[in-house]
Enzyme design. Structure first.
Site, mmCIF file in Angstrom:
data_model
loop_
_atom_site.group_PDB
_atom_site.id
_atom_site.type_symbol
_atom_site.label_atom_id
_atom_site.label_comp_id
_atom_site.label_asym_id
_atom_site.label_seq_id
_atom_site.Cartn_x
_atom_site.Cartn_y
_atom_site.Cartn_z
ATOM 1 N N PRO A 234 47.306 34.670 69.088
ATOM 2 C CA PRO A 234 47.057 33.261 68.744
ATOM 3 C C PRO A 234 48.379 32.505 68.695
ATOM 4 C CG PRO A 234 46.858 34.632 66.791
ATOM 5 C CD PRO A 234 47.086 35.568 67.934
ATOM 6 N N ASP A 408 53.589 34.208 67.071
ATOM 7 C CA ASP A 408 52.286 34.816 66.811
ATOM 8 C C ASP A 408 51.831 34.411 65.418
ATOM 9 O OD1 ASP A 408 50.110 36.465 66.307
ATOM 10 O OD2 ASP A 408 50.995 38.206 67.313
ATOM 11 N N HIS A 409 50.779 33.599 65.352
ATOM 12 C CA HIS A 409 50.345 33.068 64.059
ATOM 13 C C HIS A 409 49.674 34.134 63.191
ATOM 14 C CE1 HIS A 409 49.927 29.934 61.257
ATOM 15 N NE2 HIS A 409 49.660 28.937 62.086
ATOM 16 N N ARG A 410 49.410 35.310 63.743
ATOM 17 C CA ARG A 410 48.911 36.408 62.923
ATOM 18 C C ARG A 410 50.018 36.992 62.066
ATOM 19 N NH1 ARG A 410 46.831 40.333 67.514
ATOM 20 N NH2 ARG A 410 48.947 39.809 68.156
#
Length: 439
Positions: A234, A408-410
């Site tokens: 994401p 990476d938004h995770r």
């Protein structure tokens, strides 16, 4: 029988395109002789013979995309002795313990090629880089006589051939210049003129003319990697403006003192300093074990635009290097990338990636795609002089560079990305502060 399979020649590669076979059925090869040239998303490589033996069958055709583990060809193990003398000019000896030796004449399809070309057409010895030089100079590599070890064709042979051709010496139209030699194989690598569609232009009944480009090799592999990354990670992109006026002035001082350090070297060092303080951006997400691996080594990839597509060589252990070392390693890897001479080690193990598109001009921002399984990528864009308001409420002309950071938004949040780029800006806008980090 020995099956020669496509093995992993890069960092977690899953497939490759077959460029060409370098042997044909009936050829005797020694251990480590090149058998087939393949193209991955990052490099061109040759698959060597695992042992001495005789080529029995080529199973695939050039241009095919195959998975790791696919059998490329079959060979008979002859590692117990040297049988090369038994294979000469299309004739080889078939031996059977129960029968006397019998001479068998091979009769493959015939093609016409210039005199001086090895009759063992499939075993032209030349590195991928040499083949690339030949293509760029419009040279049919089969016409060139190699002067390297075992008759291997080297770059100098190609350049010498070009000079002779320009001087009118290498004239393939002279009478008596041709003779018959066996074709490469029956596995799809016959030498023949490309069809109209392969040549890149097609005319349809509708009267519409189209030009086409081949979607294979590095271009196809890059596409698959990008799709994998975009659908797995994401992405979130953060934009920033960096005042590089002081950096430009410092570089001029260094240049006046007889040295030269590129702006990108400063960027890489500043990023490495920032990664020490924000290691979450130098990390890999292990979803299976539910952990984020914070990597201590900073192996920073530098995106290089080559004629064959984007490739990312890796500067290893940046955290231990000074500016001059980073500058030198970056120049070395960039040249190797442009010359198509990168090794597997040169392109593997990256933990963070940068893309400097500013020198190309025109780019003020982008949403770069992360190199999976990395966590972040920073792209540097065009530097432009702009009027800005200083801390003293005065208007001054400053050199401003745009920056895009995809993460990476995770693994990380926007606030952390802002803090990271703020730290980077602090170091670049006051580059002499970096000296404190190098002490």
């Amino acid at each position: 029988m020995v099956e020669v399979k496509l093995h992993d020649i890069g960092e977690g590669m899953t497939e490759a395109d077959i460029n060409c076979y370098l042997v044909k059925p009936g050829d005797f090869v020694k251990a480590d002789d090149p058998l087939v040239e393949v193209q991955t998303d990052k490099m061109t490589a040759e698959i060597p013979a695992p042992r001495s033996g005789v080529i029995k069958e080529l199973l695939l055709s050039p241009g095919q995309t195959v998975q790791v583990g696919t059998t490329l060809l079959v060979m008979e193990d002859r590692s117990g002795g040297d049988h090369s003398a038994e294979f000469q000019k299309g004739t080889h000896i078939v031996k059977n313990e129960a029968e006397p030796a019998v001479a068998v004449l091979d009769r493959p399809a015939q093609v016409r090629v210039p005199v001086g070309v090895s009759a063992r057409l499939g075993q032209i010895l030349a590195s991928p880089y040499t083949r690339k030089v030949a293509r760029e100079n419009g040279v049919n590599i089969m016409e060139v006589k190699g002067t390297g070890p075992a008759g291997r064709i080297i770059e100098e042979d190609i350049l010498a051939f070009v000079k002779l051709k320009e001087a009118g010496v290498a004239n393939t139209s002279k009478p008596g210049f041709e003779h018959q030699v066996p074709n490469v194989s029956e596995a799809g690598s016959e030498l023949q003129a490309p069809t109209l569609s392969e040549a890149g232009s097609e005319e349809h009944d509708s009267g519409v003319h189209k030009d086409t480009l081949p979607f294979r090799g590095r271009r196809k592999q890059i596409a698959k990697k990008m799709v994998q990354s975009l659908y797995t990670i994401p992405h979130c992109t953060h934009f920033e403006e960096i005042d590089v006026s002081e950096l430009i002035a410092l570089r001029e001082e260094i240049k006046a003192a007889g040295n030269s350090i590129s702006a990108t070297a400063f960027f890489i060092k500043a990023l490495s300093i920032g990664l020490k303080e924000f290691p979450v951006f130098n990390a890999k997400l292990d979803e299976e074990n539910e952990s984020i691996q914070l990597l201590r080594e900073h192996h920073i990839g530098i995106a290089v635009d080559t004629p064959d597509g984007l490739i990312v060589p890796v500067i290893r252990n940046v955290e231990k290097m000074n500016l001059k070392q980073i500058h030198g390693e970056m120049k070395r890897l960039t040249k190797l990338a442009l010359d198509d001479k990168l090794t597997v080690k040169d392109i593997s193990g990256g933990t963070f990636t940068i893309s400097n598109v500013g020198p190309l001009g025109g780019s003020i921002g982008a949403t770069p795609i992360i190199q999976h399984p990395q966590t972040a990528l920073v792209s540097f864009h065009k530097t432009k002089k702009r009027p800005v308001v200083t801390d003293q409420d005065e208007i001054a002309i400053r050199s401003i560079m745009n920056l895009s950071m995809a993460f990476d938004h995770r693994v990380a949040d926007g606030a952390t990305a802002v803090a990271f780029t703020n730290r980077f800006a602090q170091l670049i806008e006051n580059p002499k502060m970096m000296l404190l980090e190098l002490m």
